[in-house]
Design an enzyme around this catalytic site. Structure first.
Site, mmCIF file in Angstrom:
data_model
loop_
_atom_site.group_PDB
_atom_site.id
_atom_site.type_symbol
_atom_site.label_atom_id
_atom_site.label_comp_id
_atom_site.label_asym_id
_atom_site.label_seq_id
_atom_site.Cartn_x
_atom_site.Cartn_y
_atom_site.Cartn_z
ATOM 1 C CB SER A 22 -13.607 -24.160 80.892
ATOM 2 O OG SER A 22 -13.778 -25.607 80.315
ATOM 3 N N PRO A 23 -11.974 -26.172 83.038
ATOM 4 C CG PRO A 23 -12.161 -28.251 83.848
ATOM 5 C CD PRO A 23 -12.902 -27.059 83.072
ATOM 6 C CB CYS A 25 -4.028 -28.996 80.179
ATOM 7 S SG CYS A 25 -4.904 -30.574 80.322
ATOM 8 C CE1 TYR A 182 -6.573 -36.381 76.667
ATOM 9 C CE2 TYR A 182 -8.339 -34.906 77.421
ATOM 10 C CZ TYR A 182 -7.100 -35.228 76.747
ATOM 11 O OH TYR A 182 -6.472 -34.042 76.250
ATOM 12 N NE ARG A 230 -15.728 -29.794 79.922
ATOM 13 C CZ ARG A 230 -15.023 -29.040 79.741
ATOM 14 N NH1 ARG A 230 -13.704 -28.968 79.174
ATOM 15 N NH2 ARG A 230 -15.688 -27.558 79.859
#
Length: 355
Positions: A22-23, A25, A182, A230
């Site tokens: 998964s992405p 940060c 976001y 997503r």
């Protein structure tokens, strides 16, 4: 019935298994550039046997970063080092994916270990923080600027150009980030979108920008390559975005060229009580998969091989996306295969340690 280590084909791409990174940060970039940290971080998960390895959220504009240390893909100069990372991941048998993102009203904030709140221009932050409506996320966050129609169009174009750069770098999967409070999630949710024009109000209006971005990206992204989105499947707030909205959105996105819905949740407003626990978001992936007839990924507190395998075998999702467990164990797939009795190929450099 699929299994965790059964391959998955989407368009022309075949993933060697259904364990995706998964992405996550890393807050380790300068001016959006990838560096040796990203090479090692992403490369080690490819060595560890993941089917797909995503970059962290990669900003399509400089003001779309969460923090000044975020990865970026807003200029051509970013391509070169990313290409090196992609090539290494491909050599290890993993598919390289990039998540394209814009932080919206959560932009210009500090990295978590520096408090996570607003960063001033003197500290490397910026004042042009944008959102669908001028509503601050929480105390200590920037007051955003309500986006004009020109601003909205500019972000759509930026996503398309970012997709072109991702392609030039060699990525074979793109994910559009429309979750976790976001920018694109801010447009989707009535809690953050109070507009009265064609981008606010009704479901159709609030989903318009995401659909326009999907269309823009698909025009730049080859038909042979997969496109993921997503989403936050629910805001966990009664008056917010709901799982019913997510099912409807997934149905709308599929004919636009979206192949896979990555099903997370939350993030639009602070201090929401979320009933967390092992696999607490998996039922969202199952429902969207069943009712929208689209491939889905389950994410959230998936930590054991047996748990991940059960999600796939019981058709709750088509893949699992794992984050924190991959931070703890970069070689999770190699160990998972042994635990559930599956045969996988180890890197030749590590074969002597597999038994």
């Amino acid at each position: 019935m699929a299994q965790l280590f059964e391959s998955l084909s989407i368009r022309s791409i075949t993933f060697r298994n259904r364990i995706f990174v998964s992405p996550m940060c890393e807050y380790s970039s300068h001016d959006g550039f990838a560096n040796d940290w990203h090479l090692v971080h992403l490369g080690s998960r490819a060595v560890g046997g993941a089917g797909l390895v995503f970059t962290e959220a990669s900003a399509v504009t400089p003001e779309g970063r969460i923090s000044p240390e975020d990865l970026g893909i807003w200029k051509d100069e970013h391509i070169d080092f990313l290409s090196r990372i992609v090539e290494f991941m491909k050599q290890q048998g993993a598919i390289a994916g990039m998540q394209l993102a814009h932080a919206g009203r959560k932009a210009s904030t500090a990295s978590p270990w520096n408090g996570g709140l607003q960063v001033s221009p003197e500290q490397g932050g910026w004042t042009n923080v944008y959102a669908p409506t001028a509503i601050r996320f929480a105390d200590g966050y920037p007051m955003p600027i309500e986006m004009t129609l020109t601003d909205i169009n500019g972000v759509c174009v930026a996503f398309g150009r970012a997709a072109q750069r991702a392609l030039a770098a060699g990525f074979e999967v793109i994910e559009i980030h429309a979750a976790h409070g976001y920018l694109l999630h801010e447009f989707l949710s009535p809690l953050s979108n109070r507009r009265t024009d064609q981008y606010g109000g009704s479901f159709e209006n609030r989903t318009r920008m995401l659909k326009e971005i999907v269309t823009e990206v698909r025009e730049s992204w080859p038909d042979r390559l997969p496109l993921f989105v997503r989403i936050s499947s629910t805001d966990w707030v009664e008056s917010g975005w709901s799982i019913e909205d997510s099912v409807k959105l997934a149905r709308d996105l599929k004919p636009l060229g979206v192949d896979f819905i990555d099903c997370s949740s939350g993030g639009i407003v602070p201090k929401v009580k979320i009933p967390t626990g092992p696999g607490y978001q998996t039922h969202f992936a199952e429902r969207i998969r069943r009712e929208a007839d689209v491939l889905t990924g389950a994410v959230g507190m998936i930590t054991s091989p047996a748990q991940a395998d059960t999600i796939i075998r019981t058709e709750q999702a088509d893949a699992v996306l794992i984050a924190r467990e991959f931070l703890r164990e970069p070689y999770f797939p190699l160990h998972a295969a042994k635990e559930i009795g599956q045969q996988v190929t180890w890197p030749k450099q590590y074969e002597r340690a597999k038994d």
